[in-house]
Design a protein around this motif. Structure first.
Motif, PDB file in Angstrom:
ATOM      1  N   ALA A  29       0.841  -1.210   0.000  1.00 55.34           N
ATOM      2  CA  ALA A  29       0.000   0.000   0.000  1.00 55.34           C
ATOM      3  C   ALA A  29       0.870   1.252   0.000  1.00 55.34           C
ATOM      4  CB  ALA A  29      -0.925  -0.006   1.220  1.00 55.34           C
ATOM      5  N   GLY A  30       1.959   1.225   0.780  1.00 56.38           N
ATOM      6  CA  GLY A  30       2.868   2.367   0.832  1.00 56.38           C
ATOM      7  C   GLY A  30       3.537   2.632  -0.507  1.00 56.38           C
ATOM      8  N   ILE A  31       3.985   1.558  -1.168  1.00 59.20           N
ATOM      9  CA  ILE A  31       4.618   1.712  -2.487  1.00 59.20           C
ATOM     10  C   ILE A  31       3.602   2.237  -3.493  1.00 59.20           C
ATOM     11  CG2 ILE A  31       5.721   0.479  -4.398  1.00 59.20           C
ATOM     12  CD1 ILE A  31       6.905  -1.448  -2.335  1.00 59.20           C
ATOM     13  N   THR A  32       2.368   1.735  -3.404  1.00 61.17           N
ATOM     14  CA  THR A  32       1.315   2.189  -4.321  1.00 61.17           C
ATOM     15  C   THR A  32       1.053   3.687  -4.152  1.00 61.17           C
ATOM     16  OG1 THR A  32       0.274  -0.009  -4.241  1.00 61.17           O
ATOM     17  CG2 THR A  32      -1.065   1.816  -5.073  1.00 61.17           C
ATOM     18  N   GLY A  36       1.795   6.405  -6.864  1.00 58.53           N
ATOM     19  CA  GLY A  36       0.679   7.260  -7.250  1.00 58.53           C
ATOM     20  C   GLY A  36       1.067   8.730  -7.198  1.00 58.53           C
ATOM     21  N   TYR A  37       1.924   9.073  -6.228  1.00 59.76           N
ATOM     22  CA  TYR A  37       2.415  10.445  -6.113  1.00 59.76           C
ATOM     23  C   TYR A  37       3.295  10.826  -7.304  1.00 59.76           C
ATOM     24  CZ  TYR A  37       4.550  14.578  -3.926  1.00 59.76           C
ATOM     25  OH  TYR A  37       4.981  15.846  -3.655  1.00 59.76           O
ATOM     26  N   GLN A  38       3.926   9.806  -7.943  1.00 61.75           N
ATOM     27  CA  GLN A  38       4.801  10.063  -9.095  1.00 61.75           C
ATOM     28  C   GLN A  38       4.017  10.338 -10.380  1.00 61.75           C
ATOM     29  OE1 GLN A  38       8.117  10.296  -8.463  1.00 61.75           O
ATOM     30  NE2 GLN A  38       7.433   9.865  -6.367  1.00 61.75           N
ATOM     31  N   MET A 266      -1.527   0.865 -11.797  1.00 64.98           N
ATOM     32  CA  MET A 266      -1.153   2.042 -11.019  1.00 64.98           C
ATOM     33  C   MET A 266       0.363   2.134 -10.878  1.00 64.98           C
ATOM     34  SD  MET A 266      -4.103   1.831  -8.063  1.00 64.98           S
ATOM     35  CE  MET A 266      -3.543   3.306  -7.210  1.00 64.98           C
ATOM     36  N   TRP A 267       1.004   0.994 -10.651  1.00 63.73           N
ATOM     37  CA  TRP A 267       2.464   0.987 -10.536  1.00 63.73           C
ATOM     38  C   TRP A 267       3.107   1.319 -11.887  1.00 63.73           C
ATOM     39  CZ3 TRP A 267       5.312  -2.743  -6.787  1.00 63.73           C
ATOM     40  CH2 TRP A 267       4.735  -2.659  -5.511  1.00 63.73           C
ATOM     41  N   ALA A 268       2.502   0.854 -12.973  1.00 63.21           N
ATOM     42  CA  ALA A 268       3.062   1.125 -14.305  1.00 63.21           C
ATOM     43  C   ALA A 268       3.084   2.634 -14.578  1.00 63.21           C
ATOM     44  CB  ALA A 268       2.248   0.405 -15.383  1.00 63.21           C
ATOM     45  N   VAL A 365       7.231  -6.831 -11.998  1.00 63.22           N
ATOM     46  CA  VAL A 365       6.441  -6.270 -10.896  1.00 63.22           C
ATOM     47  C   VAL A 365       5.092  -6.970 -10.784  1.00 63.22           C
ATOM     48  CG1 VAL A 365       5.079  -4.227 -10.259  1.00 63.22           C
ATOM     49  CG2 VAL A 365       7.507  -3.989 -10.778  1.00 63.22           C
ATOM     50  N   ILE A 366       4.420  -7.202 -11.914  1.00 57.84           N
ATOM     51  CA  ILE A 366       3.102  -7.841 -11.862  1.00 57.84           C
ATOM     52  C   ILE A 366       3.217  -9.289 -11.383  1.00 57.84           C
ATOM     53  CG2 ILE A 366       2.987  -8.726 -14.240  1.00 57.84           C
ATOM     54  CD1 ILE A 366       0.116  -7.023 -12.354  1.00 57.84           C
ATOM     55  N   PHE A 367       4.359  -9.936 -11.652  1.00 59.04           N
ATOM     56  CA  PHE A 367       4.603 -11.282 -11.114  1.00 59.04           C
ATOM     57  C   PHE A 367       4.690 -11.230  -9.591  1.00 59.04           C
ATOM     58  CE2 PHE A 367       8.174 -13.728  -9.317  1.00 59.04           C
ATOM     59  CZ  PHE A 367       7.578 -14.987  -9.273  1.00 59.04           C
ATOM     60  N   ILE A 368       5.474 -10.282  -9.060  1.00 61.58           N
ATOM     61  CA  ILE A 368       5.636 -10.163  -7.609  1.00 61.58           C
ATOM     62  C   ILE A 368       4.303  -9.834  -6.945  1.00 61.58           C
ATOM     63  CG2 ILE A 368       6.739  -8.794  -5.788  1.00 61.58           C
ATOM     64  CD1 ILE A 368       9.132  -8.453  -7.731  1.00 61.58           C
ATOM     65  N   LEU A 369       3.551  -8.914  -7.547  1.00 68.55           N
ATOM     66  CA  LEU A 369       2.236  -8.563  -6.991  1.00 68.55           C
ATOM     67  C   LEU A 369       1.306  -9.776  -6.970  1.00 68.55           C
ATOM     68  CD1 LEU A 369       1.619  -5.073  -8.676  1.00 68.55           C
ATOM     69  CD2 LEU A 369       2.110  -5.509  -6.269  1.00 68.55           C
TER      70      LEU A 369
END
Length: 809
Positions: A29-32, A36-38, A266-268, A365-369
């Motif tokens: 959640a923190g990374i998201t 998101g701020y980026q 969102m991460w992308a 990243v999507i694999f880890i998620l």
């Protein structure tokens, strides 16, 4: 030993995830939130895609031109083809519109009927003066008719620049400020000021105004890219969720998968912002790509979880096995997919490097998620009900697997014959592929601005600038009659080329000066003789600075001149022939020891960039094949197996290339991506099949036939599921208004479908036909890492798990 360590590692990963569920969710959640701020750093591209490295000679020449003459792509043109324009009310409204444009700070200058200046001879002062074509606002249609007659019949300098004499089309040229033309200010001006003014004029007068020019086209095209990102993401989510629900018949499983891919999207976007990359027609594809590629991960993990639940009903053991047993296989397949994209990083094209970097990172990243979120969410939920597991017994899937087995068992010759026919047909099609270096070919064909492009091509022979820069190597060398005559000879060739517009240069101004010297008689619109040039030059020198029209055509010291023409949207072959003809003339009339001549412009830069990408396609695809071959070598320790595994993956690529030739789909920046992407994804099925095949060989004491059929039945369902998701997922891109994106989606979908059939039919057939050569203990050595760990090994590691709860792990 290594396999034992690998198994221990994944068992430890499973415990780590399941014992720290709250902490991991908090971190995610923190990374998201951080990513998101980026999003605020995301930028949309305001220039054409530069496909070449910065130090490429073509870019060097183009930048040299920009240093001398400034930005060339700052012209917006408006035109009206309607005889009603030459009525008092509408004519004056057209001139008023030009004045409104000129009032904006974003506009450098407007060239229109309203402010058109004639060059006239002042005999008393022995100089040239500028005199307005329209001195006072015309009050009657007769006055306007006189103005039109003078413009069309007595001012050849402005022909093709301001009007088309044959059709009566009139146009206005709006030159934007060069400092803001490649900034966000351009977008604000076009949408907030320019377009509303044009629409208001059309509504008031009933005239149809055509608009074009690179700043206008780029702005509307970029906006289309932005608009389609949301459409792609929504369509990809809808299609993949519907297919997922059709397979699993579970709202819970579908919801969990959607949560995973939405976070991935969102991460992308966040990673794009973090790297401060521009959103281009390529990087705009990454978020929906993540959805399409992420769903198969969810299918593998959720399918395995439900299989384990059905087998023994223990949630803790089921979740632990999802991670420890499927994690390694899914990691390997995601690595190969990421490798297909990562090969673009090794090219020298900034556009492809950025696309390859962000795409490959997000695939991992999507694999880890997927590996973290799916087991954690399921751990908080009750066990799936019996109705959620019914899909595991679907008869139609069993029928599909039975059909594949019958084909491999009894129709291998048919499979080989069909494959050979496809190969031969593909080779024929490949020879028909053409390369396209068109700037506008991929633009939305149904958009109004694309219709306007075709209008200007028909009326004024194109809108894509081509620049020829002539360096005389000496101060005021441009003014020499020898130089002007050479330039005029080159312009004659340009005039004879139907794909190029009438050129404009210092030569046109000198011809106009002679016409003015001889009292404006249009028959004197020609280069002066050596004797005449002395008189004309003396008039020019006596003229005030306000009458100097050479600005923009000659540099400040009179050493470098430019010839500007515009090119139609033509095929690469024609463009290359035209370039070859021009260079033939240039080499003949401009001696190298006295002149440096270069040819540049956005159209030529894009053409060279496309050809450069084609060469990089071969390199990137070769690297992808090499890299994935090394993966296979590391995992299976058999050269023969590598060769056999590559055949069913290369054949679909050849079939797709053949289809492109037969369907007339050219090689261009968008379709170049197809091969590396499709190869990186399709090889996943091969890895799954061969991993299971090797496991079955060991379990069945190296009985080849039994092992092939067992592997086919075991992997066929999951390969079918993922291939269908990928097929329809990539098909989403076919709803695009961009031709290149449509081709990309259709070609990748077709390639993946062919790849699935090749891996389920051709690969098992090859294994059976070559069983003596490849399927023995000496050839197929034990891999350093087992992709699919044995269940009995896992059970030995965790003998107590059958009685543990998730919280106790």
């Amino acid at each position: 030993m290594i396999n034992w360590i690998n198994t221990r590692f994944w068992a430890s990963v499973a415990r780590l995830i399941l014992r720290n569920r709250i902490l991991i969710l908090a971190i995610l959640a923190g990374i998201t939130v951080f990513l998101g701020y980026q999003w605020k750093h995301m930028r949309f591209t305001y220039t054409e895609a530069n496909l070449l490295p910065d130090n490429h000679e073509v870019n060097v020449e183009y930048n040299k031109f920009l240093d001398v003459f400034g930005e060339e792509g700052n012209l917006i043109i408006l035109a009206v083809k309607d005889s009603m324009l030459f009525t008092t009310e509408k004519f004056n409204a057209w001139n008023t519109l030009s004045k409104k444009f000129n009032a904006f700070p974003e506009v450098d200058i407007v060239l229109s009927m309203d402010n058109l200046q004639k060059l006239v001879k002042n005999k008393e002062k022995q100089q040239f003066d500028l005199e307005p074509l329209i001195k006072d606002t015309p009050k009657t249609d007769e006055e306007i008719a006189k103005i039109k007659y003078e413009l069309f019949n007595k001012l050849p300098f402005f022909e093709s620049l301001m009007f088309n004499k044959e059709t009566g089309t009139i146009r206005t040229a709006v030159y934007m400020d060069k400092d803001i033309v490649n900034t966000p200010v351009r977008k604000d001006f076009i949408f907030n000021d320019f377009i509303p003014l044009v629409e208001s004029f059309e509504k008031e007068t009933g005239l149809d105004v055509r608009v074009s020019g690179m700043p206008y086209i780029r702005t509307l095209n970029s906006q289309n890219i932005v608009d389609e990102i949301g459409i792609f993401i929504g369509a990809a989510l809808l299609i993949t969720s519907l297919i997922f629900f059709f397979f699993f018949r579970s709202f819970r499983a579908t919801f969990i998968s959607m949560v995973v891919v939405i976070i991935g999207v969102m991460w992308a976007f966040g990673i794009l912002g973090l790297f401060k990359y521009e959103i281009t027609v390529l990087t705009a594809l990454i978020p929906p790509l993540i959805i399409v590629i992420g769903i198969p991960n969810c299918i593998f993990l959720i399918n395995k979880y439900q299989q384990e639940v059905k087998k023994h009903g223990n949630q803790a053991l089921s979740l632990q096995r999802v991670i420890s047993k499927i994690g390694n296989a899914t990691l390997m397949t995601n690595l190969t997919t990421a490798s297909g994209f990562a090969t673009f990083i090794l090219t020298k094209s900034k556009l492809l490097k950025e696309f390859g970097t962000v795409a490959s990172i997000n695939i991992l990243v999507i694999f880890i998620l997927s590996l973290m979120i799916i087991p954690i969410i399921y751990s908080f939920m009750p066990l799936p009900k019996e109705k959620h597991l019914n899909h595991l017994n679907k008869r139609w899937i069993g029928g599909f697997v039975d059909w594949m087995e019958r084909m491999v068992r009894h129709k291998r010759i048919t499979i080989y014959v069909v494959s050979l026919i496809l190969l031969i047909a593909s080779m024929i099609g490949i020879y028909q592929i053409r390369i396209s270096g068109s700037l506008i070919e991929d633009m939305p064909k149904k958009a109004a601005f694309f219709e306007d492009i075709r209008f200007f091509e028909e009326e004024f022979d194109g809108i894509m600038p081509v620049e020829i820069m002539i360096d005389t190597k000496r101060k005021n060398g441009v003014q020499k009659m020898a130089t002007l005559k050479r330039m005029d000879e080159l312009e004659e060739l340009i005039n004879e080329t139907p794909e190029l517009s009438k050129p404009i240069s210092i030569v046109s101004l000198v011809k106009y000066s002679k016409q003015a010297y001889f009292k404006g008689n249009p028959k004197y619109y020609q280069l002066p003789s050596t004797q005449e040039s002395r008189f004309i030059l003396s008039f020019a020198k006596n003229s005030s600075p306000d009458t100097d029209l050479t600005t923009g055509f000659v540099d400040s010291i009179g050493q470098i001149a430019r010839i500007t023409t515009f090119m139609k949207d033509i095929g690469t072959d024609k463009m290359e022939r035209i370039e070859e003809n021009l260079w033939g003339k240039i080499d003949k009339i401009f001696p190298e020891d006295r002149y440096d001549v270069s040819m540049t412009g956005k159209a030529l830069v894009f053409l060279k960039g496309t050809k450069y990408l084609v060469n990089n396609l071969i390199i990137s695809l070769s690297l992808a094949i090499l890299l994935i071959s090394l993966f296979m070598a590391y995992m299976f320790r058999s050269v023969r197996m590598i060769v056999v595994s590559l055949i069913p993956n290369l054949l679909p690529l050849l079939v797709t290339a053949g289809m492109m030739g037969f369907l007339g789909v050219p090689i261009k920046p968008s379709t170049i991506l197809v091969f590396s992407i499709a190869f990186g994804i399709s090889v996943d099925d091969t890895i799954h099949f061969l991993a299971k095949y090797r496991q079955e060989l060991q379990a069945n004491h190296w009985k080849i036939r039994k092992s092939v059929y067992a592997a086919l039945r075991e992997t066929g369902v999951s390969m079918f599921y993922t291939s269908i998701v990928l097929f329809f997922g990539f098909s989403v891109f076919m709803i695009s208004s961009f031709g290149g994106t449509v081709a990309l989606g259709g070609l990748v979908s077709a390639t993946l479908l062919f790849a699935m059939l090749a891996n389920l039919l051709l690969l098992p057939s090859l294994l059976l036909s070559l069983e003596r050569n490849i399927a023995n203990k000496n050839v197929l050595k034990a891999p350093p890492i087992e992709i699919l760990p044995k269940e009995q090994v896992e059970d030995e590691i965790q003998p107590k798990e059958t009685t543990e709860k998730v919280e106790d792990l």
